[in-house]
Design a protein around this motif. Structure first.
Motif, PDB file in Angstrom:
ATOM      1  N   LEU A   1      -3.955   9.534  25.816  1.00 52.53           N
ATOM      2  CA  LEU A   1      -5.355   9.188  25.551  1.00 52.53           C
ATOM      3  C   LEU A   1      -5.848   9.852  24.269  1.00 52.53           C
ATOM      4  N   GLY A   2      -5.429  11.098  24.064  1.00 53.40           N
ATOM      5  CA  GLY A   2      -5.802  11.792  22.831  1.00 53.40           C
ATOM      6  C   GLY A   2      -5.235  11.104  21.604  1.00 53.40           C
ATOM      7  N   PHE A   3      -4.003  10.603  21.730  1.00 55.47           N
ATOM      8  CA  PHE A   3      -3.389   9.898  20.615  1.00 55.47           C
ATOM      9  C   PHE A   3      -4.100   8.568  20.342  1.00 55.47           C
ATOM     10  N   ILE A   4      -4.469   7.862  21.424  1.00 59.76           N
ATOM     11  CA  ILE A   4      -5.225   6.618  21.271  1.00 59.76           C
ATOM     12  C   ILE A   4      -6.565   6.897  20.596  1.00 59.76           C
ATOM     13  N   SER A   5      -7.214   7.981  21.015  1.00 62.47           N
ATOM     14  CA  SER A   5      -8.492   8.366  20.415  1.00 62.47           C
ATOM     15  C   SER A   5      -8.327   8.658  18.929  1.00 62.47           C
ATOM     16  N   LEU A   6      -7.242   9.346  18.591  1.00 62.88           N
ATOM     17  CA  LEU A   6      -6.988   9.668  17.185  1.00 62.88           C
ATOM     18  C   LEU A   6      -6.779   8.395  16.362  1.00 62.88           C
ATOM     19  N   LEU A   7      -5.999   7.457  16.906  1.00 64.96           N
ATOM     20  CA  LEU A   7      -5.752   6.205  16.188  1.00 64.96           C
ATOM     21  C   LEU A   7      -7.041   5.423  15.968  1.00 64.96           C
ATOM     22  N   LEU A   8      -7.869   5.339  17.017  1.00 65.39           N
ATOM     23  CA  LEU A   8      -9.126   4.604  16.885  1.00 65.39           C
ATOM     24  C   LEU A   8     -10.053   5.252  15.859  1.00 65.39           C
ATOM     25  N   THR A   9     -10.031   6.579  15.792  1.00 66.80           N
ATOM     26  CA  THR A   9     -10.884   7.282  14.834  1.00 66.80           C
ATOM     27  C   THR A   9     -10.378   7.126  13.409  1.00 66.80           C
ATOM     28  N   VAL A  10      -9.070   7.294  13.223  1.00 61.98           N
ATOM     29  CA  VAL A  10      -8.485   7.237  11.882  1.00 61.98           C
ATOM     30  C   VAL A  10      -8.588   5.838  11.288  1.00 61.98           C
ATOM     31  N   PHE A  11      -8.330   4.827  12.119  1.00 64.79           N
ATOM     32  CA  PHE A  11      -8.298   3.451  11.605  1.00 64.79           C
ATOM     33  C   PHE A  11      -9.629   2.708  11.811  1.00 64.79           C
ATOM     34  N   GLN A  12     -10.669   3.439  12.162  1.00 63.42           N
ATOM     35  CA  GLN A  12     -11.958   2.806  12.429  1.00 63.42           C
ATOM     36  C   GLN A  12     -12.478   2.041  11.215  1.00 63.42           C
ATOM     37  N   ASP A  13     -12.471   2.683  10.068  1.00 62.19           N
ATOM     38  CA  ASP A  13     -12.985   2.028   8.873  1.00 62.19           C
ATOM     39  C   ASP A  13     -12.149   0.822   8.483  1.00 62.19           C
ATOM     40  N   ARG A  14     -10.850   0.936   8.625  1.00 61.27           N
ATOM     41  CA  ARG A  14      -9.972  -0.179   8.259  1.00 61.27           C
ATOM     42  C   ARG A  14     -10.160  -1.364   9.208  1.00 61.27           C
ATOM     43  N   ILE A  15     -10.364  -1.058  10.499  1.00 60.49           N
ATOM     44  CA  ILE A  15     -10.599  -2.139  11.457  1.00 60.49           C
ATOM     45  C   ILE A  15     -11.901  -2.859  11.128  1.00 60.49           C
ATOM     46  N   ASN A  16     -12.913  -2.085  10.718  1.00 59.78           N
ATOM     47  CA  ASN A  16     -14.206  -2.685  10.381  1.00 59.78           C
ATOM     48  C   ASN A  16     -14.121  -3.605   9.167  1.00 59.78           C
TER      49      ASN A  16
ATOM     50  N   PRO B   1     -16.906  -9.285  10.536  1.00 57.18           N
ATOM     51  CA  PRO B   1     -15.906  -8.260  10.873  1.00 57.18           C
ATOM     52  C   PRO B   1     -15.194  -8.566  12.194  1.00 57.18           C
ATOM     53  N   LEU B   2     -13.963  -8.108  12.313  1.00 57.46           N
ATOM     54  CA  LEU B   2     -13.169  -8.314  13.524  1.00 57.46           C
ATOM     55  C   LEU B   2     -13.779  -7.600  14.723  1.00 57.46           C
ATOM     56  N   LEU B   3     -14.178  -6.350  14.545  1.00 55.53           N
ATOM     57  CA  LEU B   3     -14.731  -5.548  15.639  1.00 55.53           C
ATOM     58  C   LEU B   3     -15.726  -4.566  15.070  1.00 55.53           C
ATOM     59  N   SER B   4     -16.897  -4.487  15.685  1.00 55.65           N
ATOM     60  CA  SER B   4     -17.917  -3.564  15.191  1.00 55.65           C
ATOM     61  C   SER B   4     -17.573  -2.132  15.549  1.00 55.65           C
ATOM     62  N   THR B   5     -18.197  -1.211  14.829  1.00 53.72           N
ATOM     63  CA  THR B   5     -17.984   0.209  15.116  1.00 53.72           C
ATOM     64  C   THR B   5     -18.462   0.562  16.515  1.00 53.72           C
ATOM     65  N   THR B   6     -19.580  -0.028  16.916  1.00 59.24           N
ATOM     66  CA  THR B   6     -20.121   0.233  18.247  1.00 59.24           C
ATOM     67  C   THR B   6     -19.179  -0.270  19.331  1.00 59.24           C
ATOM     68  N   ALA B   7     -18.698  -1.501  19.175  1.00 60.23           N
ATOM     69  CA  ALA B   7     -17.772  -2.058  20.159  1.00 60.23           C
ATOM     70  C   ALA B   7     -16.476  -1.253  20.216  1.00 60.23           C
ATOM     71  N   LEU B   8     -15.989  -0.805  19.053  1.00 57.17           N
ATOM     72  CA  LEU B   8     -14.764  -0.002  19.014  1.00 57.17           C
ATOM     73  C   LEU B   8     -14.967   1.325  19.724  1.00 57.17           C
ATOM     74  N   HIS B   9     -16.142   1.909  19.536  1.00 56.76           N
ATOM     75  CA  HIS B   9     -16.457   3.178  20.194  1.00 56.76           C
ATOM     76  C   HIS B   9     -16.497   3.019  21.711  1.00 56.76           C
ATOM     77  N   HIS B  10     -17.087   1.938  22.172  1.00 59.21           N
ATOM     78  CA  HIS B  10     -17.197   1.725  23.615  1.00 59.21           C
ATOM     79  C   HIS B  10     -15.866   1.310  24.232  1.00 59.21           C
ATOM     80  N   LEU B  11     -15.039   0.627  23.484  1.00 58.35           N
ATOM     81  CA  LEU B  11     -13.686   0.336  23.954  1.00 58.35           C
ATOM     82  C   LEU B  11     -12.903   1.624  24.136  1.00 58.35           C
ATOM     83  N   HIS B  12     -13.113   2.542  23.229  1.00 57.17           N
ATOM     84  CA  HIS B  12     -12.490   3.867  23.302  1.00 57.17           C
ATOM     85  C   HIS B  12     -12.901   4.569  24.596  1.00 57.17           C
ATOM     86  N   ILE B  13     -14.195   4.527  24.903  1.00 55.55           N
ATOM     87  CA  ILE B  13     -14.697   5.161  26.125  1.00 55.55           C
ATOM     88  C   ILE B  13     -14.115   4.493  27.365  1.00 55.55           C
ATOM     89  N   PHE B  14     -14.026   3.169  27.357  1.00 52.62           N
ATOM     90  CA  PHE B  14     -13.503   2.450  28.517  1.00 52.62           C
ATOM     91  C   PHE B  14     -12.062   2.838  28.822  1.00 52.62           C
TER      92      PHE B  14
END
Length: 502
Positions: free
Chosen positions: A65-80, A147-160
């Motif tokens: 989960l920590g690794f998934i969190s790291l990936l979502l944080t690092v690639f957040q801007d690129r996903i946006n 955009p493919l996925l908003s920052t808000t949606a990405l954040h909430h997917l992370h929480i889920f």
């Protein structure tokens, strides 16, 4: 930028604020780490190696989960900055759009942020996410895309994802705890059996009509018992009341001992069940790749109007009923085998364990199905509470009340039956396979035999896999036979056996 206020960077944040926040985060992290550490030390001190390994499995899941969190944080801007055509953003939506005015370049994110806003409204975090969403939308709008996925949606997917893993581990622990409590109630059955002193001569001279045995009467004779169809129907309802009786336990225990530990009639079968269940727990508490695949498929099918969250609840429900029915039917099959092959018996009734009674000749498949049942049920419960907290109860993703109530009822039902019926049935009935588990040996004996097997490669398969039937054991070499007899002895006897074999 939101509400005319700029986001403050770390360059202009007071150092005491940075230090305070870091202290709190590190303190919480160290507290959780110390709790897990001392829990592990306690389990090792109590010689609970299977539970200790399950704890290590939980740590692995937390690391993932920590690794998934790291990936979502690092690639957040690129996903946006990944942009897609507008028409693709209007398909397969969890909620329908309210007006045609939303067909703008920011429509994809106006909908998303409006759904997420109740949870974050009034917070600086919400303003930052909206600002980032606006920036991403502006970037894609220049290309006439969204955009493919908003920052808000990405954040909430992370929480889920985090909530799902935590709920799954919690539900597995509750299932094992409550199921284990019922299995431990069988201890007085085991103690009463071990206290009885049997006269071997009297047993050999005692002949009994098979149909007079109480086990045969309960599982083979009576209305519909001899019918295949009615036998399955009886098995279906049996799982809900008295799924395991003392007579079932006594008969299956004797069948296991006479097949896998014939030289040790005082073998403590109950302790073996507990050790085997603890060993299986570490397999159930993890989240395998195919379970993550299920999550992805569900998120894909969660389209407005499909009610996928409702229909998906019937998967663990149906699997649970099928597994419980099958396990009960295995007991009926064991009774049928004895009743059809014998008219009279000398001594006690002994059933013959066999993999043929299980689906695909694999008792281990039952554990995989239980794993799927617990995970999917945890997914249903986690998804419900996550939607409730994140989007509020009246969200369109939550659905209609007529679909919500049945989901909750099914979830509670599955959890209750899995804990008090299916798991105890699994622990007992799956021992009726052709092989036994390595939990048949005490922990210290397992360690000695592992070292022995390493020095005797020819015997490794005999230890790691499990045993052959008693008939095959008689044909084996003398060095293999003592393996079945070690269960009741201490380390000293195991060393003697190893020296003899070497």
């Amino acid at each position: 930028m939101a509400g005319g206020a700029e986001e403050t960077t770390l360059e202009y944040t007071p150092t005491w604020v940075v230090a305070l926040v870091c202290t709190v985060i590190v303190a919480i992290s160290l507290l959780v780490e110390r709790i897990l550490h001392y829990t592990g030390k306690y389990l090792k001190k109590k010689n609970q190696k299977p539970l200790y390994e399950a704890l290590l499995k939980i740590k692995e899941e937390l690391m993932l989960l920590g690794f998934i969190s790291l990936l979502l944080t690092v690639f957040q801007d690129r996903i946006n900055k990944i942009c897609i055509p507008k028409h693709l953003a209007d398909k397969w939506l969890p909620c329908t759009k309210n007006s045609d005015a939303e067909e703008s370049t920011t429509a994809h994110f106006t909908i998303t942020t409006s759904l997420l806003s109740p949870f974050l409204s009034g917070s600086g975090h919400h303003r930052r996410l909206l600002a980032e969403t606006s920036a991403a939308a502006d970037y894609c709008s220049e290309k006439d895309k969204v955009p493919l996925l908003s920052t808000t949606a990405l954040h909430h997917l992370h929480i889920f994802i985090f909530v799902l893993a935590v709920v799954h581990v919690t539900m597995c622990v509750l299932t094992i705890v409550f199921g284990g409590m019922k299995i431990r109630q069988w201890k007085h059955w085991e103690d009463s059996i071990l206290k009885k002193e049997h006269d071997p001569e009297a047993l050999r001279l005692k002949f009994t009509n098979v149909q007079e045995h109480a086990f045969i009467k309960n599982r083979f004779l009576g209305f519909g018992k001899n019918s295949v169809l009615l036998g399955w129907v009886n098995s279906f309802f049996k799982q809900f009341y008295g799924s395991v009786t003392r007579l079932d336990y006594t008969t299956l225990r004797l069948g296991f001992i006479m097949t896998h530990s014939k030289g040790n009639p005082k073998f403590n079968f109950h302790k073996y069940l507990i050790r085997a269940l603890e060993a299986d727990f570490k397999k159930v508490v993890g989240i395998s790749w195919y379970l993550w695949l299920f999550v992805v498929v569900f998120l894909l099918l969660n389209v407005h109007g499909w009610h996928a969250y409702f229909w998906i609840a019937f998967i663990p429900f149906g699997l649970l009923l099928a597994v419980g029915t099958k396990l009960e039917h295995v007991i009926i099959q064991l009774a049928h085998d004895v009743a059809e092959k014998h008219v009279a018996l000398e001594g006690d009734l002994v059933v013959k364990p066999s993999d043929d009674h299980f689906w695909f000749h694999s008792p281990q498949l039952v554990l995989v199905l239980i794993h799927i049942i617990l995970f999917q049920n945890a997914f249903e419960i986690a998804f419900f509470f996550w939607i409730w907290v994140q989007y509020k109860f009246d969200s369109c993703i939550m659905g209609e009340v007529g679909y919500i109530i049945p989901r909750l009822v099914i979830g509670v039902f599955v959890q209750f039956v899995a804990s008090y019926s299916t798991l105890p049935l699994y622990a007992l009935v799956t021992q009726m396979g052709s092989s036994f588990k390595k939990a048949i040996f005490e922990e210290h004996i397992q360690e000695g035999l592992v070292d022995w097997a390493r020095r005797n490669k020819g015997l490794r398969k005999a230890f790691n896999g499990s045993s052959q039937s008693a008939s095959k054991a008689k044909e084996s070499s003398p060095s293999e036979i003592p393996l079945v007899k070690v269960g009741r002895d201490d380390v000293q006897e195991s060393k003697i056996l190893m020296r003899k074999a070497l």
